[in-house]
Design an enzyme around this catalytic site. Sequence first.
Site, PDB file in Angstrom:
ATOM      1  N   HIS A 178       9.811 -11.821  -1.193  1.00 37.61           N
ATOM      2  CA  HIS A 178       8.664 -11.161  -1.834  1.00 37.61           C
ATOM      3  C   HIS A 178       7.754 -12.198  -2.496  1.00 37.61           C
ATOM      4  O   HIS A 178       6.531 -12.083  -2.451  1.00 37.61           O
ATOM      5  CB  HIS A 178       9.149 -10.132  -2.854  1.00 37.61           C
ATOM      6  CG  HIS A 178       9.921  -8.994  -2.232  1.00 37.61           C
ATOM      7  ND1 HIS A 178       9.478  -8.334  -1.105  1.00 37.61           N
ATOM      8  CD2 HIS A 178      11.102  -8.411  -2.566  1.00 37.61           C
ATOM      9  CE1 HIS A 178      10.366  -7.405  -0.781  1.00 37.61           C
ATOM     10  NE2 HIS A 178      11.359  -7.425  -1.648  1.00 37.61           N
ATOM     11  N   LEU A 189     -15.897  -8.566  -2.154  1.00 39.38           N
ATOM     12  CA  LEU A 189     -14.764  -7.929  -1.469  1.00 39.38           C
ATOM     13  C   LEU A 189     -14.148  -6.809  -2.332  1.00 39.38           C
ATOM     14  O   LEU A 189     -13.891  -7.021  -3.513  1.00 39.38           O
ATOM     15  CB  LEU A 189     -13.695  -8.988  -1.195  1.00 39.38           C
ATOM     16  CG  LEU A 189     -12.355  -8.471  -0.641  1.00 39.38           C
ATOM     17  CD1 LEU A 189     -12.505  -7.972   0.790  1.00 39.38           C
ATOM     18  CD2 LEU A 189     -11.285  -9.567  -0.712  1.00 39.38           C
ATOM     19  N   ASP A 214       4.776  -6.426   5.682  1.00 37.99           N
ATOM     20  CA  ASP A 214       6.203  -6.143   5.899  1.00 37.99           C
ATOM     21  C   ASP A 214       6.956  -7.369   6.422  1.00 37.99           C
ATOM     22  O   ASP A 214       6.387  -8.221   7.094  1.00 37.99           O
ATOM     23  CB  ASP A 214       6.327  -4.984   6.904  1.00 37.99           C
ATOM     24  CG  ASP A 214       7.737  -4.432   6.955  1.00 37.99           C
ATOM     25  OD1 ASP A 214       8.469  -4.562   5.955  1.00 37.99           O
ATOM     26  OD2 ASP A 214       8.114  -3.888   8.008  1.00 37.99           O
TER      27      ASP A 214
HETATM   28  C1  IPE Z   1       6.119  -0.491   4.625  1.00 42.43           C
HETATM   29  O1  IPE Z   1       7.226  -1.300   4.793  1.00 42.43           O
HETATM   30  C2  IPE Z   1       5.715  -0.424   3.172  1.00 42.43           C
HETATM   31  C3  IPE Z   1       5.137  -1.635   2.623  1.00 42.43           C
HETATM   32  C4  IPE Z   1       4.890  -2.743   3.264  1.00 42.43           C
HETATM   33  C5  IPE Z   1       4.776  -1.551   1.238  1.00 42.43           C
HETATM   34  P1  IPE Z   1       8.700  -0.714   4.760  1.00 42.43           P
HETATM   35  O2  IPE Z   1       9.617  -1.854   4.926  1.00 42.43           O
HETATM   36  O3  IPE Z   1       8.891   0.121   3.557  1.00 42.43           O
HETATM   37  O4  IPE Z   1       8.688   0.240   6.031  1.00 42.43           O
HETATM   38  P2  IPE Z   1       9.870   0.738   6.954  1.00 42.43           P
HETATM   39  O5  IPE Z   1      10.988   1.209   6.053  1.00 42.43           O
HETATM   40  O6  IPE Z   1      10.296  -0.415   7.782  1.00 42.43           O
HETATM   41  O7  IPE Z   1       9.278   1.824   7.786  1.00 42.43           O
HETATM   42  C1  IPE Z   2       7.711  -5.689   2.592  1.00 38.83           C
HETATM   43  O1  IPE Z   2       8.823  -6.403   2.975  1.00 38.83           O
HETATM   44  C2  IPE Z   2       7.594  -5.523   1.115  1.00 38.83           C
HETATM   45  C3  IPE Z   2       7.685  -4.127   0.676  1.00 38.83           C
HETATM   46  C4  IPE Z   2       8.053  -3.110   1.371  1.00 38.83           C
HETATM   47  C5  IPE Z   2       7.338  -3.880  -0.699  1.00 38.83           C
HETATM   48  P1  IPE Z   2      10.253  -5.720   3.093  1.00 38.83           P
HETATM   49  O2  IPE Z   2      10.940  -5.815   1.776  1.00 38.83           O
HETATM   50  O3  IPE Z   2      10.164  -4.345   3.636  1.00 38.83           O
HETATM   51  O4  IPE Z   2      10.955  -6.674   4.123  1.00 38.83           O
HETATM   52  P2  IPE Z   2      11.918  -6.242   5.307  1.00 38.83           P
HETATM   53  O5  IPE Z   2      11.191  -5.247   6.133  1.00 38.83           O
HETATM   54  O6  IPE Z   2      13.141  -5.683   4.662  1.00 38.83           O
HETATM   55  O7  IPE Z   2      12.174  -7.499   6.046  1.00 38.83           O
HETATM   56 MG    MG Z   3      10.200  -3.615   5.510  1.00 38.83          MG
END
Ligand code: IPE
Ligand code: IPE
Ligand code: MG
Length: 240
Positions: free
Chosen positions: A33, A127, A16
């Site tokens: 990403h 792995l 995240d």
């Molecule tokens: C969790 O991150 C899901 C992934 C990393 C795939 P999110 O960004 O979706 O989670 P929230 O919305 O902060 O809880």
């Molecule tokens: C995690 O990073 C990637 C996915 C949820 C797929 P985010 O896109 O949630 O990044 P933030 O949390 O908005 O910074």
């Molecule tokens: Mg996020």
Amino acid sequence: MDSTIKNPRHVAVIMDGNGRWATKRGLPRVQGHRAGVLALREIVKHSRKIGLEYLTLYAFSTENWKRPPQEIKNLMNLLVEYLKSEINDLKANNVSIRILGDISPLHAAVITQLNKAVEETAANNGLILCVAINYGGRDEIIRAVKGIVRDINAGKACIEDIDHSFFEGYLDTKGIPHPDLVIRPSGEFRISNFLLWQIAYSELWFSNCYWPDFTARMFEKALEDYAKRDRRYGGVNSVD
Ligand code: IPE
Ligand code: IPE
Ligand code: MG
């Protein structure tokens, strides 16, 4: 106590913070990403190096469909790109890919690529890399319940069969041990619907760093901290 022997078998990571990493730099979220994929490569490589048995990566949640369509498209494209570019390397390094989540609603090209990655690495015994896509812990549990009811209705199982281990046979993680350690970077202290059943007794490790900044060194730090944890599973310590 020799902490070096307390290595986890299974580490699960909530990748995240990609979006905020990009925004902080004045970049579009997709660049976050992209940078996140580089961190992912690094962590897979390091997991192989240390002989980790299972690494689970949360790539797309059942709730991530709430995002703008273009971001969803970007995430799916990056996933396909990653698998295409890494497949030979993963094969050569004995990595086996498993998918967690219901991939049926994904675009046909994405499904094809995922299935290909799973099939082509199925015989590997290094792995085990579990990728959670369109994954949600609640959704997984509901799908498991439906599977059990289906089998009971078909006369293949009965209510008395249902215990923890029977139930686990219907989860996406069938045959995979529970995560010992869950790592969540990005400064959020929540689970976001990740592996709800499986993490009942997992150790949790949080960090403020955004996923693209996550390094092998931080991974090592999480493992060092894990080695110092005292997992009691509701019991008491033998030295108490
Ligand atoms: C969790 O991150 C899901 C992934 C990393 C795939 P999110 O960004 O979706 O989670 P929230 O919305 O902060 O809880
Ligand atoms: C995690 O990073 C990637 C996915 C949820 C797929 P985010 O896109 O949630 O990044 P933030 O949390 O908005 O910074
Ligand atoms: Mg996020």
